[in-house]
Each structure stands twice: as structure tokens, then as C-alpha cells.
Enzyme design. Structure first.
Site, PDB file in Angstrom:
ATOM      1  N   ILE A 204      31.447  53.607  51.839  1.00  0.00           N
ATOM      2  CA  ILE A 204      31.309  53.883  53.257  1.00  0.00           C
ATOM      3  C   ILE A 204      32.501  54.716  53.728  1.00  0.00           C
ATOM      4  O   ILE A 204      33.633  54.534  53.263  1.00  0.00           O
ATOM      5  CB  ILE A 204      31.229  52.561  54.063  1.00  0.00           C
ATOM      6  CG1 ILE A 204      30.128  51.652  53.483  1.00  0.00           C
ATOM      7  CG2 ILE A 204      30.978  52.846  55.534  1.00  0.00           C
ATOM      8  CD1 ILE A 204      28.733  52.241  53.490  1.00  0.00           C
TER       9      ILE A 204
ATOM     10  N   ASN B 294      33.409  39.564  57.152  1.00  0.00           N
ATOM     11  CA  ASN B 294      33.645  40.945  56.749  1.00  0.00           C
ATOM     12  C   ASN B 294      35.057  41.170  56.196  1.00  0.00           C
ATOM     13  O   ASN B 294      35.280  42.135  55.468  1.00  0.00           O
ATOM     14  CB  ASN B 294      33.409  41.863  57.960  1.00  0.00           C
ATOM     15  CG  ASN B 294      33.913  43.270  57.737  1.00  0.00           C
ATOM     16  OD1 ASN B 294      33.316  44.051  56.989  1.00  0.00           O
ATOM     17  ND2 ASN B 294      35.036  43.612  58.369  1.00  0.00           N
ATOM     18  N   ALA B 295      36.004  40.308  56.545  1.00  0.00           N
ATOM     19  CA  ALA B 295      37.396  40.521  56.156  1.00  0.00           C
ATOM     20  C   ALA B 295      37.528  40.623  54.639  1.00  0.00           C
ATOM     21  O   ALA B 295      36.958  39.821  53.899  1.00  0.00           O
ATOM     22  CB  ALA B 295      38.272  39.393  56.690  1.00  0.00           C
TER      23      ALA B 295
ATOM     24  N   ILE C 112      40.253  42.487  51.294  1.00  0.00           N
ATOM     25  CA  ILE C 112      41.396  43.275  50.866  1.00  0.00           C
ATOM     26  C   ILE C 112      41.175  43.742  49.436  1.00  0.00           C
ATOM     27  O   ILE C 112      40.307  43.230  48.724  1.00  0.00           O
ATOM     28  CB  ILE C 112      42.709  42.481  50.942  1.00  0.00           C
ATOM     29  CG1 ILE C 112      42.645  41.252  50.017  1.00  0.00           C
ATOM     30  CG2 ILE C 112      43.013  42.063  52.385  1.00  0.00           C
ATOM     31  CD1 ILE C 112      43.969  40.509  49.880  1.00  0.00           C
ATOM     32  N   THR C 113      41.953  44.721  49.009  1.00  0.00           N
ATOM     33  CA  THR C 113      41.953  45.158  47.614  1.00  0.00           C
ATOM     34  C   THR C 113      43.379  45.099  47.075  1.00  0.00           C
ATOM     35  O   THR C 113      44.340  45.359  47.803  1.00  0.00           O
ATOM     36  CB  THR C 113      41.422  46.593  47.455  1.00  0.00           C
ATOM     37  OG1 THR C 113      42.196  47.481  48.274  1.00  0.00           O
ATOM     38  CG2 THR C 113      39.963  46.683  47.839  1.00  0.00           C
TER      39      THR C 113
ATOM     40  N   GLY D  70      37.208  49.782  60.968  1.00  0.00           N
ATOM     41  CA  GLY D  70      36.269  50.118  59.913  1.00  0.00           C
ATOM     42  C   GLY D  70      34.883  49.545  60.120  1.00  0.00           C
ATOM     43  O   GLY D  70      34.322  49.584  61.218  1.00  0.00           O
ATOM     44  N   ILE D  71      34.323  48.988  59.064  1.00  0.00           N
ATOM     45  CA  ILE D  71      32.993  48.392  59.127  1.00  0.00           C
ATOM     46  C   ILE D  71      32.968  47.259  60.141  1.00  0.00           C
ATOM     47  O   ILE D  71      32.007  47.105  60.894  1.00  0.00           O
ATOM     48  CB  ILE D  71      32.559  47.898  57.739  1.00  0.00           C
ATOM     49  CG1 ILE D  71      32.320  49.085  56.791  1.00  0.00           C
ATOM     50  CG2 ILE D  71      31.304  47.043  57.828  1.00  0.00           C
ATOM     51  CD1 ILE D  71      32.056  48.690  55.353  1.00  0.00           C
TER      52      ILE D  71
ATOM     53  N   TYR E 141      38.549  41.979  42.749  1.00  0.00           N
ATOM     54  CA  TYR E 141      37.643  42.329  43.850  1.00  0.00           C
ATOM     55  C   TYR E 141      36.179  42.119  43.458  1.00  0.00           C
ATOM     56  O   TYR E 141      35.391  41.537  44.217  1.00  0.00           O
ATOM     57  CB  TYR E 141      37.881  43.787  44.240  1.00  0.00           C
ATOM     58  CG  TYR E 141      37.107  44.263  45.439  1.00  0.00           C
ATOM     59  CD1 TYR E 141      37.573  44.026  46.732  1.00  0.00           C
ATOM     60  CD2 TYR E 141      35.926  44.981  45.282  1.00  0.00           C
ATOM     61  CE1 TYR E 141      36.871  44.481  47.835  1.00  0.00           C
ATOM     62  CE2 TYR E 141      35.219  45.442  46.382  1.00  0.00           C
ATOM     63  CZ  TYR E 141      35.699  45.188  47.656  1.00  0.00           C
ATOM     64  OH  TYR E 141      34.992  45.646  48.750  1.00  0.00           O
TER      65      TYR E 141
ATOM     66  N   GLN F 158      39.023  46.568  39.009  1.00  0.00           N
ATOM     67  CA  GLN F 158      38.787  45.671  40.137  1.00  0.00           C
ATOM     68  C   GLN F 158      38.241  44.314  39.683  1.00  0.00           C
ATOM     69  O   GLN F 158      37.321  43.770  40.286  1.00  0.00           O
ATOM     70  CB  GLN F 158      37.799  46.295  41.134  1.00  0.00           C
ATOM     71  CG  GLN F 158      38.389  47.400  41.995  1.00  0.00           C
ATOM     72  CD  GLN F 158      37.500  47.726  43.193  1.00  0.00           C
ATOM     73  OE1 GLN F 158      36.276  47.672  43.115  1.00  0.00           O
ATOM     74  NE2 GLN F 158      38.129  48.077  44.298  1.00  0.00           N
TER      75      GLN F 158
END
Length: 240
Positions: free
Chosen positions: A180, A82-83, A85-86, A13-14, A147, A144
Site C-alpha cells: 500500500i 491495525n497497529a 511495526i517492522t 497511514g492505513i 513480521y 521478515q
């Protein structure tokens, strides 16, 4: 000698786009991943970037992982956190475990990696830390609370650590991506995704490479006067 960078969640991914962009600019990259060994092997074979497995939510694992990278590649000059999770759920249904897992990985991972790499950057008088936040940490998002809280915390963490690093040549900045075009977003039902895109003024999802270009700017040799900032890359969806 080339700069050395660690990109957490850097094999897909990103994160993959960031790892490749840094490598293409002459930086030696270590791509961290948490669990998908098959995906990590394929990434390394495809890109030539070495991958390292550890869980960023594990404090000691981060200390050990950074030490291993430094022993094999050299002092770490750049960290891209960058790591993430959701574990999406409304507050009424969300378990404590869902809350804590997201906080520990998304926000705790930034602390753990900075704790491991920041002292060396400060001693050497040069460093770049880029934390990947989110539009949902700026604007909030239904379902969320975990998050959004973690990503919002990243923005505060960035501003505070930037003040500690500034006079030692260590900059700390954040990027807040919008929606994204990654595997995670691709899993969203088409009708829901269409509603999301309809709210983005530029009329499309972002590309992982567009986030990577922001990272390249913030980690550059000539970006030393930019610190404590959040770069929003969201197609105009949230102007903050």
C-alpha cells in the site's frame, strides 16, 4: 446512538484512512497511537477524531485504554487492530528483542485489545473485530520471519476467535493488505519498489482508502454472516 470504534495505529497511514472512513459513516472513532504525539495532535486537528495514547503491546495499558474510551465515548462496538511495526532482518542477524517486539505488538496487540473489548461486545450481543494481517503473513517474505510469523498468527487468531463470538453476534475477520502507498512503503528504495510493483498484476500500489473500504464492509450492520474470513486486498499479487 452511534456505534463506537477503536482503531489502533489509527492516526497515520492505513489506520488514518480507516479512522476517517468510519467517522464519515457516522461512527464515533477513537484513534489509538503509541508515540508520535505531534502527529496525533495534527491528526485530531485535521479530522476532529479524538486520539488516545497507549502501547498495544502492553496488556494493562489496553485494558485501561479501552476503559477510558468507554467512559468518554460509550461502549466499544468495533475494534480494528491495525497497529503494527517492522524490525526486518534475516534470522541469522535478527535479535531476540527484534523478534519479541514485533510479536508482542503485531500479534499480542490483537489479543490485548480483544481481551479488553470482546467481553462487552458479547454481553451486548453485537460486535465487530477486524484484524489487519498482511500478504507477507500469507506468502512469507525474505528478512521478515518475525513480521510474517506475527501476521500469519493474526489469521489463525481471527478464525479461532470468530468461533467464540459467532453465536453472540460478534464477528471477527481479517484483512490482508498487499503493498500500500504509505510512508513505510515510500521509504523503500526506488529500484526495489519498482520490482515490487512489477509483481502486482494491477500494476500499482494499493491506496489506504481501499483497505478502509474493506473495513467498512466488515464492520457494517449488515455483515453479520461474514466471520472468520480473511479479505485479501493486494491487486492480485497473491491469490489465497
Amino acid at each position: 446512538m452511534a456505534r463506537v470504534a477503536i482503531v489502533t495505529g489509527g492516526t497515520r497511514g492505513i489506520g488514518e484512512a480507516i479512522s476517517v472512513a468510519l467517522k464519515d459513516h457516522g461512527i464515533t472513532v477513537a484513534a489509538n497511537y503509541a508515540g508520535n504525539e505531534e502527529r496525533a495532535r495534527a491528526f485530531t486537528e485535521r479530522t476532529g477524531i479524538k486520539s488516545y495514547k497507549w502501547d498495544v503491546a502492553d496488556h494493562q495499558a489496553c485494558l485501561d485504554g479501552v476503559a477510558q474510551v468507554e467512559a468518554e465515548l460509550g461502549p466499544v462496538d468495533i475494534v480494528v487492530n491495525n497497529a503494527g511495526i517492522t524490525r526486518d532482518s534475516t534470522l541469522l542477524k535478527q535479535t531476540w528483542e527484534q523478534w519479541q517486539e514485533v510479536i508482542d505488538t503485531n500479534l499480542g496487540g490483537c489479543f490485548n485489545m480483544a481481551k479488553a473489548a470482546f467481553p462487552g461486545m458479547r454481553e451486548r450481543g453485537w460486535g465487530r473485530i477486524v484484524n489487519i494481517g498482511s500478504i507477507n503473513g500469507q506468502a512469507g517474505q525474505y528478512g521478515q520471519v518475525n513480521y510474517a510469523a506475527a501476521k500469519s498468527g493474526i489469521h489463525g487468531f481471527t478464525k479461532a476467535l470468530a468461533q467464540e463470538g459467532a453465536r453472540f453476534g460478534v464477528t471477527v475477520n481479517a484483512i490482508a493488505p498487499g503493498y500500500i502507498d504509505t510512508d513505510m512503503v515510500a521509504a523503500v528504495p526506488p529500484d526495489v519498489l519498482a520490482k515490487i510493483v512489477a509483481k502486482i498484476p494491477v500494476g500499482r500500489l494499493g491506496k489506504a482508502e481501499e483497505i478502509a473500504r474493506g473495513v467498512l464492509f466488515l464492520t457494517g450492520e449488515d455483515s453479520g454472516f461474514v466471520t472468520g474470513s480473511t479479505l485479501s486486498i493486494n491487486g492480485g499479487q497473491h491469490m489465497y
